[in-house]
Write a protein that holds these residues in place. Structure first.
Motif, short mmCIF file in Angstrom:
data_model
loop_
_atom_site.label_atom_id
_atom_site.label_comp_id
_atom_site.label_asym_id
_atom_site.label_seq_id
_atom_site.Cartn_x
_atom_site.Cartn_y
_atom_site.Cartn_z
N LEU A 50 -48.25 -39.14 23.00
CA LEU A 50 -48.70 -40.31 22.24
C LEU A 50 -50.04 -40.05 21.56
CD1 LEU A 50 -47.74 -43.30 24.56
CD2 LEU A 50 -46.44 -42.30 22.66
N ASP A 51 -50.94 -39.38 22.24
CA ASP A 51 -52.24 -39.04 21.66
C ASP A 51 -52.06 -38.11 20.45
OD1 ASP A 51 -53.51 -40.56 23.59
OD2 ASP A 51 -54.12 -38.84 24.82
N PHE A 52 -51.17 -37.14 20.58
CA PHE A 52 -50.89 -36.22 19.48
C PHE A 52 -50.37 -37.00 18.27
CE2 PHE A 52 -47.69 -33.81 17.13
CZ PHE A 52 -48.44 -32.73 16.69
N LEU A 53 -49.43 -37.90 18.50
CA LEU A 53 -48.88 -38.69 17.40
C LEU A 53 -49.97 -39.54 16.75
CD1 LEU A 53 -45.47 -39.76 18.98
CD2 LEU A 53 -45.82 -38.12 17.11
N SER A 54 -50.80 -40.17 17.57
CA SER A 54 -51.90 -41.00 17.04
C SER A 54 -52.87 -40.18 16.19
CB SER A 54 -52.67 -41.67 18.18
OG SER A 54 -51.89 -42.66 18.77
N LYS A 55 -53.22 -39.01 16.70
CA LYS A 55 -54.17 -38.15 15.98
C LYS A 55 -53.59 -37.62 14.67
CE LYS A 55 -56.59 -36.65 20.10
NZ LYS A 55 -56.81 -35.56 21.05
N ASN A 56 -52.29 -37.71 14.53
CA ASN A 56 -51.63 -37.18 13.33
C ASN A 56 -51.05 -38.28 12.45
OD1 ASN A 56 -51.65 -34.08 13.39
ND2 ASN A 56 -51.31 -34.69 15.51
N GLY A 57 -51.74 -39.41 12.46
CA GLY A 57 -51.41 -40.48 11.51
C GLY A 57 -50.23 -41.35 11.87
N MET A 58 -49.84 -41.37 13.13
CA MET A 58 -48.69 -42.18 13.53
C MET A 58 -49.08 -43.25 14.55
SD MET A 58 -45.65 -39.45 13.77
CE MET A 58 -45.43 -38.18 12.57
N SER A 59 -50.30 -43.75 14.45
CA SER A 59 -50.78 -44.73 15.43
C SER A 59 -49.99 -46.04 15.39
CB SER A 59 -52.27 -44.98 15.27
OG SER A 59 -52.55 -45.39 13.96
N PHE A 73 -39.72 -35.09 14.80
CA PHE A 73 -40.07 -36.36 15.44
C PHE A 73 -39.10 -36.70 16.57
CE2 PHE A 73 -39.92 -40.99 15.88
CZ PHE A 73 -41.24 -41.23 16.21
N ALA A 74 -37.81 -36.51 16.33
CA ALA A 74 -36.81 -36.81 17.38
C ALA A 74 -37.02 -35.94 18.60
CB ALA A 74 -35.39 -36.63 16.82
N LYS A 75 -37.37 -34.67 18.39
CA LYS A 75 -37.59 -33.77 19.52
C LYS A 75 -38.87 -34.13 20.27
CE LYS A 75 -35.68 -29.52 19.39
NZ LYS A 75 -34.51 -29.80 20.18
N LEU A 76 -39.89 -34.57 19.55
CA LEU A 76 -41.12 -35.05 20.21
C LEU A 76 -40.82 -36.28 21.06
CD1 LEU A 76 -43.84 -34.75 17.43
CD2 LEU A 76 -43.91 -33.67 19.68
N MET A 77 -40.03 -37.19 20.50
CA MET A 77 -39.69 -38.40 21.25
C MET A 77 -38.82 -38.07 22.46
SD MET A 77 -41.57 -40.49 19.84
CE MET A 77 -41.11 -41.88 20.87
N LYS A 78 -37.97 -37.07 22.33
CA LYS A 78 -37.17 -36.62 23.49
C LYS A 78 -38.10 -36.17 24.61
CE LYS A 78 -35.23 -33.42 26.17
NZ LYS A 78 -36.00 -32.52 27.02
#
Length: 117
Positions: free
Chosen positions: A99-108, A76-81
């Motif tokens: 952001l779309d990837f995170l949303s599609k993977n339950g982090m909306s 998660f930290a590396k994605l946010m970086k």
């Protein structure tokens, strides 16, 4: 979370001091790595919300996150970086993909709190 109680100039100094103390994040315990990574991510979000462009302070936070080892607990930290690097580089298309990837993977819910401008 307390960053918002201070002016960005004050937060810059405090966070930079923390990052200077813990230069080698991978040499720290797992729990301390998580704390430093969370500070870096929250600092990048706060910097972005304040309209700050990339600076030596944001660069240091990005470098810390970039230096994390490729382990599942750092994902998660590396994605946010990557997200914030794209934001500071004005690469809206790539930032939105993350952001779309995170949303599609339950982090909306997390995505709803990120302030992309």
């Amino acid at each position: 979370m307390a960053m918002q109680l201070f002016k960005i100039e004050e937060v810059n100094i405090i966070v930079f001091s923390i990052f200077s103390k813990y230069k080698n994040i991978n040499g720290l315990s797992s729990s301390l790595q998580k704390i430093i990574a969370a500070i870096a991510v929250n600092f990048l979000e706060y910097s972005h919300c304040c309209g700050m462009k990339q600076s030596k302070y944001t660069k240091r936070a990005l470098d810390i996150l970039d230096s994390l080892t490729e382990e599942p607990n750092n994902c998660f930290a590396k994605l946010m970086k990557s997200y914030y690097q794209n934001v500071f580089d004005s690469n809206a298309k790539e930032a939105k993909k993350i952001l779309d990837f995170l949303s599609k993977n339950g982090m909306s819910e997390i995505v709803s709190k990120i302030k992309y401008k």
